[in-house]
Write an enzyme that holds these catalytic residues in place. Sequence first.
Site, PDB file in Angstrom:
ATOM      1  N   GLU A 189       0.849  -1.208   0.000  1.00  0.00           N
ATOM      2  CA  GLU A 189       0.000   0.000   0.000  1.00  0.00           C
ATOM      3  C   GLU A 189       0.880   1.252   0.000  1.00  0.00           C
ATOM      4  OE1 GLU A 189      -4.074  -0.637   2.015  1.00  0.00           O
ATOM      5  OE2 GLU A 189      -2.649  -1.586   3.383  1.00  0.00           O
ATOM      6  N   GLU A 192      -3.654 -10.157   3.526  1.00  0.00           N
ATOM      7  CA  GLU A 192      -4.786  -9.751   4.366  1.00  0.00           C
ATOM      8  C   GLU A 192      -5.868 -10.826   4.382  1.00  0.00           C
ATOM      9  OE1 GLU A 192      -3.029  -7.752   2.500  1.00  0.00           O
ATOM     10  OE2 GLU A 192      -2.887  -5.751   3.376  1.00  0.00           O
TER      11      GLU A 192
HETATM   12  C1  1HE Z   1       6.360  -8.571  12.267  1.00  0.00           C
HETATM   13  C2  1HE Z   1       5.735  -8.429  11.012  1.00  0.00           C
HETATM   14  C3  1HE Z   1       4.490  -7.746  10.970  1.00  0.00           C
HETATM   15  C4  1HE Z   1       7.594  -9.474  10.718  1.00  0.00           C
HETATM   16  N1  1HE Z   1       3.982  -7.305  12.132  1.00  0.00           N
HETATM   17  N2  1HE Z   1       5.801  -8.108  13.379  1.00  0.00           N
HETATM   18  N3  1HE Z   1       2.016  -8.584   7.035  1.00  0.00           N
HETATM   19  C5  1HE Z   1       2.247  -9.910   6.961  1.00  0.00           C
HETATM   20  O1  1HE Z   1       1.375 -10.725   7.105  1.00  0.00           O
HETATM   21  C6  1HE Z   1       3.676 -10.307   6.772  1.00  0.00           C
HETATM   22  C7  1HE Z   1       4.221 -10.975   8.010  1.00  0.00           C
HETATM   23  N4  1HE Z   1       5.654 -11.180   7.958  1.00  0.00           N
HETATM   24  C8  1HE Z   1       6.237 -12.175   7.230  1.00  0.00           C
HETATM   25  O2  1HE Z   1       5.605 -12.880   6.464  1.00  0.00           O
HETATM   26  C9  1HE Z   1       7.711 -12.363   7.417  1.00  0.00           C
HETATM   27  O3  1HE Z   1       8.108 -11.739   8.608  1.00  0.00           O
HETATM   28  C10 1HE Z   1       8.573 -11.765   6.273  1.00  0.00           C
HETATM   29  C11 1HE Z   1       8.393 -12.604   5.005  1.00  0.00           C
HETATM   30  C12 1HE Z   1       8.245 -10.313   5.975  1.00  0.00           C
HETATM   31  C13 1HE Z   1      10.076 -11.800   6.662  1.00  0.00           C
HETATM   32  O4  1HE Z   1      10.427 -13.109   7.091  1.00  0.00           O
HETATM   33  P1  1HE Z   1      11.759 -13.305   7.929  1.00  0.00           P
HETATM   34  O5  1HE Z   1      11.951 -14.799   8.103  1.00  0.00           O
HETATM   35  O6  1HE Z   1      12.874 -12.542   7.318  1.00  0.00           O
HETATM   36  O7  1HE Z   1      11.510 -12.604   9.346  1.00  0.00           O
HETATM   37  P2  1HE Z   1      10.622 -13.127  10.597  1.00  0.00           P
HETATM   38  O8  1HE Z   1      11.458 -14.036  11.445  1.00  0.00           O
HETATM   39  O9  1HE Z   1       9.295 -13.647  10.147  1.00  0.00           O
HETATM   40  O10 1HE Z   1      10.328 -11.757  11.364  1.00  0.00           O
HETATM   41  C14 1HE Z   1      11.340 -11.084  12.095  1.00  0.00           C
HETATM   42  C15 1HE Z   1      10.635 -10.349  13.229  1.00  0.00           C
HETATM   43  O11 1HE Z   1       9.767  -9.382  12.664  1.00  0.00           O
HETATM   44  C16 1HE Z   1       9.735 -11.265  14.053  1.00  0.00           C
HETATM   45  O12 1HE Z   1       9.715 -10.769  15.378  1.00  0.00           O
HETATM   46  P3  1HE Z   1      10.611 -11.434  16.529  1.00  0.00           P
HETATM   47  O13 1HE Z   1      10.277 -10.623  17.736  1.00  0.00           O
HETATM   48  O14 1HE Z   1      10.148 -12.877  16.599  1.00  0.00           O
HETATM   49  O15 1HE Z   1      12.028 -11.312  16.078  1.00  0.00           O
HETATM   50  C17 1HE Z   1       8.378 -11.080  13.427  1.00  0.00           C
HETATM   51  O16 1HE Z   1       7.312 -11.357  14.300  1.00  0.00           O
HETATM   52  C18 1HE Z   1       8.424  -9.588  13.102  1.00  0.00           C
HETATM   53  N5  1HE Z   1       7.502  -9.234  12.046  1.00  0.00           N
HETATM   54  N6  1HE Z   1       6.533  -8.992  10.072  1.00  0.00           N
HETATM   55  C19 1HE Z   1       4.611  -7.487  13.293  1.00  0.00           C
HETATM   56  N7  1HE Z   1       3.845  -7.523   9.821  1.00  0.00           N
HETATM   57  C20 1HE Z   1      -3.143  -0.688   6.720  1.00  0.00           C
HETATM   58  S1  1HE Z   1      -3.676  -2.238   6.739  1.00  0.00           S
HETATM   59  C21 1HE Z   1      -2.392  -3.250   6.141  1.00  0.00           C
HETATM   60  C22 1HE Z   1      -2.677  -4.678   6.446  1.00  0.00           C
HETATM   61  C23 1HE Z   1      -1.449  -5.517   6.324  1.00  0.00           C
HETATM   62  O17 1HE Z   1      -0.366  -5.036   6.119  1.00  0.00           O
HETATM   63  S2  1HE Z   1      -1.670  -7.198   6.494  1.00  0.00           S
HETATM   64  C24 1HE Z   1      -0.126  -7.896   6.139  1.00  0.00           C
HETATM   65  C25 1HE Z   1       0.759  -7.993   7.349  1.00  0.00           C
END
Ligand code: 1HE
Length: 269
Positions: free
Chosen positions: A123, A143
């Site tokens: 977005e 989403e």
């Molecule tokens: C997060 C987020 C997040 C990572 N919110 N904390 N977005 C998603 O559904 C995407 C979610 N994220 C992922 O699929 C993956 O993290 C990634 C593909 C982006 C990257 O993977 P990777 O293996 O490099 O990293 P990771 O181990 O998954 O994440 C590292 C840390 O970032 C981890 O936290 P930690 O405390 O365990 O180290 C994750 O929890 C954190 N993290 N992404 C919160 N999105 C205006 S409305 C919009 C609506 C949306 O955007 S919905 C889509 C949300």
Amino acid sequence: MTATFTAATGAFAGMNFLKVEFGGSIAHVRLNRPAKRNAINDTMILQLQACMLGLPESVRCVILSGEGAHFCAGLDLSELGERSVGQGMMHSRMWHSALDALQLGRVPVVAVLHGAVIGGGLELASAAHIRVAEASTYYGLPEGQRGIFVGGGGSVRVPRLVGVACMTDMMLTGRVLDAEEGMRRGLAQYAVEDGKGFKEALRLARKIATNTSLSNFAVMQALPRIADLSHSDGLFMESLMAAIAQGDDAAKERMRDFLEKRAGKVTKS
Ligand code: 1HE
């Protein structure tokens, strides 16, 4: 091409989720939360809005990128859980204001994409005016899988780039587009090798920064609005914008430069 960018001071330096640097007429704004893959929390989106609204007059183009291995993992999902329906509405409106400040601000934004460009990350990217995608880029709208809907303007901006059918597919099936497919479908205008995105964005930003302010403003403000209008209203708005732009002293000077052989010609590269 070398570039000297220096870290911003004052209010920009206090924006802990952004890294802001200035290099001449160009500002480089980086999402700076790599440990959370640049997931956007409320503070970050408000900082982005304040940054775009507070750019000094000397800035004529912004390069937007993400620190770390990914451009942006979208909305910070850890903040979602406790929100009521009313708070959800206000949260979405907050994103709309911030991304409108970026899209409909004073200066064009060139986004450099790499790694994940997911959900709210897409977005955000789609609010930029030009997108340069490195080979590692991939686009997703999870989403649907997360049980939510886009809330940061994605339903308005993303279909303009890829069409409603493609966005529907991405949201219903979780389809992920790689850099090549994203390029083919119009999510990015420039494709580059990994690590080359900033250099390409800088090349483009320098060109953009040499246009007249009014001409850039017309492209940013009038084009998306005209796309919303009927044929007849669109043509009328175009005439208004054309008359305003050509009446500007800077435009007249450029016309004279061309006619008196001082301006460059349009060539293939
Ligand atoms: C997060 C987020 C997040 C990572 N919110 N904390 N977005 C998603 O559904 C995407 C979610 N994220 C992922 O699929 C993956 O993290 C990634 C593909 C982006 C990257 O993977 P990777 O293996 O490099 O990293 P990771 O181990 O998954 O994440 C590292 C840390 O970032 C981890 O936290 P930690 O405390 O365990 O180290 C994750 O929890 C954190 N993290 N992404 C919160 N999105 C205006 S409305 C919009 C609506 C949306 O955007 S919905 C889509 C949300």
